[in-house]
Enzyme design. Sequence first.
Site, PDB file in Angstrom:
ATOM      1  N   HIS A  61      65.613  25.668  39.357  1.00 46.48           N
ATOM      2  CA  HIS A  61      66.803  26.226  40.017  1.00 46.48           C
ATOM      3  C   HIS A  61      66.701  27.748  40.088  1.00 46.48           C
ATOM      4  CE1 HIS A  61      71.450  25.896  40.556  1.00 46.48           C
ATOM      5  NE2 HIS A  61      70.958  26.881  41.260  1.00 46.48           N
ATOM      6  N   HIS A  63      66.657  31.304  42.920  1.00 49.32           N
ATOM      7  CA  HIS A  63      66.905  31.871  44.251  1.00 49.32           C
ATOM      8  C   HIS A  63      65.992  33.079  44.421  1.00 49.32           C
ATOM      9  CE1 HIS A  63      70.653  29.515  44.786  1.00 49.32           C
ATOM     10  NE2 HIS A  63      70.786  29.677  43.479  1.00 49.32           N
ATOM     11  N   ASP A 152      72.697  23.716  47.261  1.00 48.84           N
ATOM     12  CA  ASP A 152      73.182  24.594  46.190  1.00 48.84           C
ATOM     13  C   ASP A 152      73.746  25.885  46.762  1.00 48.84           C
ATOM     14  OD1 ASP A 152      73.590  25.587  43.503  1.00 48.84           O
ATOM     15  OD2 ASP A 152      71.928  26.938  43.922  1.00 48.84           O
ATOM     16  N   HIS A 232      73.918  23.343  36.792  1.00 47.35           N
ATOM     17  CA  HIS A 232      74.662  24.342  36.005  1.00 47.35           C
ATOM     18  C   HIS A 232      76.050  23.893  35.532  1.00 47.35           C
ATOM     19  CE1 HIS A 232      75.998  25.004  40.088  1.00 47.35           C
ATOM     20  NE2 HIS A 232      75.072  25.886  40.396  1.00 47.35           N
ATOM     21  N   ASP A 309      69.135  29.246  37.302  1.00 54.06           N
ATOM     22  CA  ASP A 309      69.965  29.685  38.427  1.00 54.06           C
ATOM     23  C   ASP A 309      69.748  31.186  38.667  1.00 54.06           C
ATOM     24  OD1 ASP A 309      71.721  29.777  40.545  1.00 54.06           O
ATOM     25  OD2 ASP A 309      73.533  29.498  39.348  1.00 54.06           O
TER      26      ASP A 309
HETATM   27 ZN   LIG Z   1      74.636  26.715  42.300  1.00 55.63          ZN
END
Ligand SMILES: [Zn+2]
Length: 429
Positions: A61, A63, A152, A232, A309
């Site tokens: 997870h 970004h 997400d 999360h 995350d």
């Molecule tokens: Zn998220």
Amino acid sequence: MLLIQNGYMVDPKSGREGKLDILTDGGKILQIGEGLSKPCQECEVIDAKGLLAAPGLVDVHVHFREPGFTHKEDISTGAAAAAKGGFTTVVLMANTKPVVDNEETLKFVLERGRQTGIHVLTCANVTMGMKGQELTDMEALAKAGAVGFTDDGVPLMEESVVRKAMEEAARLNLPISFHEEDPGLIENNGINRGKASAHFGIGGSPREAEITLVERDLKLALETGAHINIQHISAKESVELVRSAMQYSAMQGRNIHAEATPHHFTLTEDAAIQYGTLAKMNPPLREEEDRLAIIAGLADGTIDIIATDHAPHTAEEKAKPITEAPSGIIGLETALSLGITVLVEGGYLTIKELLRKMSTNPAALYHLDAGYLAEGGPADIVLIDPKEKAVVGSFASKASNSPFVGRELTGKVKVTICNGKVVYRDDAD
Ligand SMILES: [Zn+2]
């Protein structure tokens, strides 16, 4: 060839551990054994005395903001942050610009990933434009290399769409991951409704926003058999819902999985009050009871994955007022030490259990050839000093939006090896 000598190997997958040397050849592990000697003159040797040798960590997870938001991070700086954090495999989220609802963007991201030293994989979107209405061509995206599906960042509100997506994910035998927050119940995202929202004089984000969607999606997962990942988790009620659904699903082969982030097992809404936008994230940090429930869920296996995350933003963006600044913090470079400091030193998990949730389990859910140490397996290895203390300071990430800056944590990544090559080395000593 690369020989790692004198380390203490821990393989969470097989349970094997001990004073074992590891010899790699190309991208594979050639041999694991006691007292291996250097097989050739040119062979590189790393002395891992006092260090743990573990599988390269896997974060499902993250970004990396490319394409579209490369002022925050890009795939190359994201990969550098990952390597520094001990990660050799990451799975990107699909909320880029353009989003990953099409093969062209998917191929671009994977190609950029191949130019880094680590394994950069990606999810594709569940719905076109992340609008929650029309499903993407999940089969074509899977064929083009997507390792899973997610919207997400934007929760899926249409139950019929979620059901169809789960059926398709089950048919393709790929996981589908859910960001659970009903925007209809949220006044201001990123800040818990309670003490923190009262402090800022805003409505905030109530726990019910998460609980209602977790409940819906667990029910749909039990009906469809899809392998789902609740991302999360922030509320104690969500942990309990996953616990009962997971026990039920375990009877037919566990298909329900859940992630916790290091920030949700470390911090509470008090951090939002103390650090402001640097502790604003979706879902928000909640109460101490929630934090302890997440830790209990990690300890009893209800929550089987730790994922960061990793959400980079610029200092300018985070300098905005609390209701306007974007949500999220970076996480790759602090995840392992937060796990060691909070969970292992706290007495909740052994180091092997921590490593399993940061490598073996996420790799298994996403069907990745990663997260284990074995002869013939990938030469993706992290060397960790589990005792060394360090103060969180500079980052390899483009961003530095972290509430952990200045905090002393235990456990330090010393060397990260991916595909048999050193991709990070701690030069501090
Ligand atoms: Zn998220």
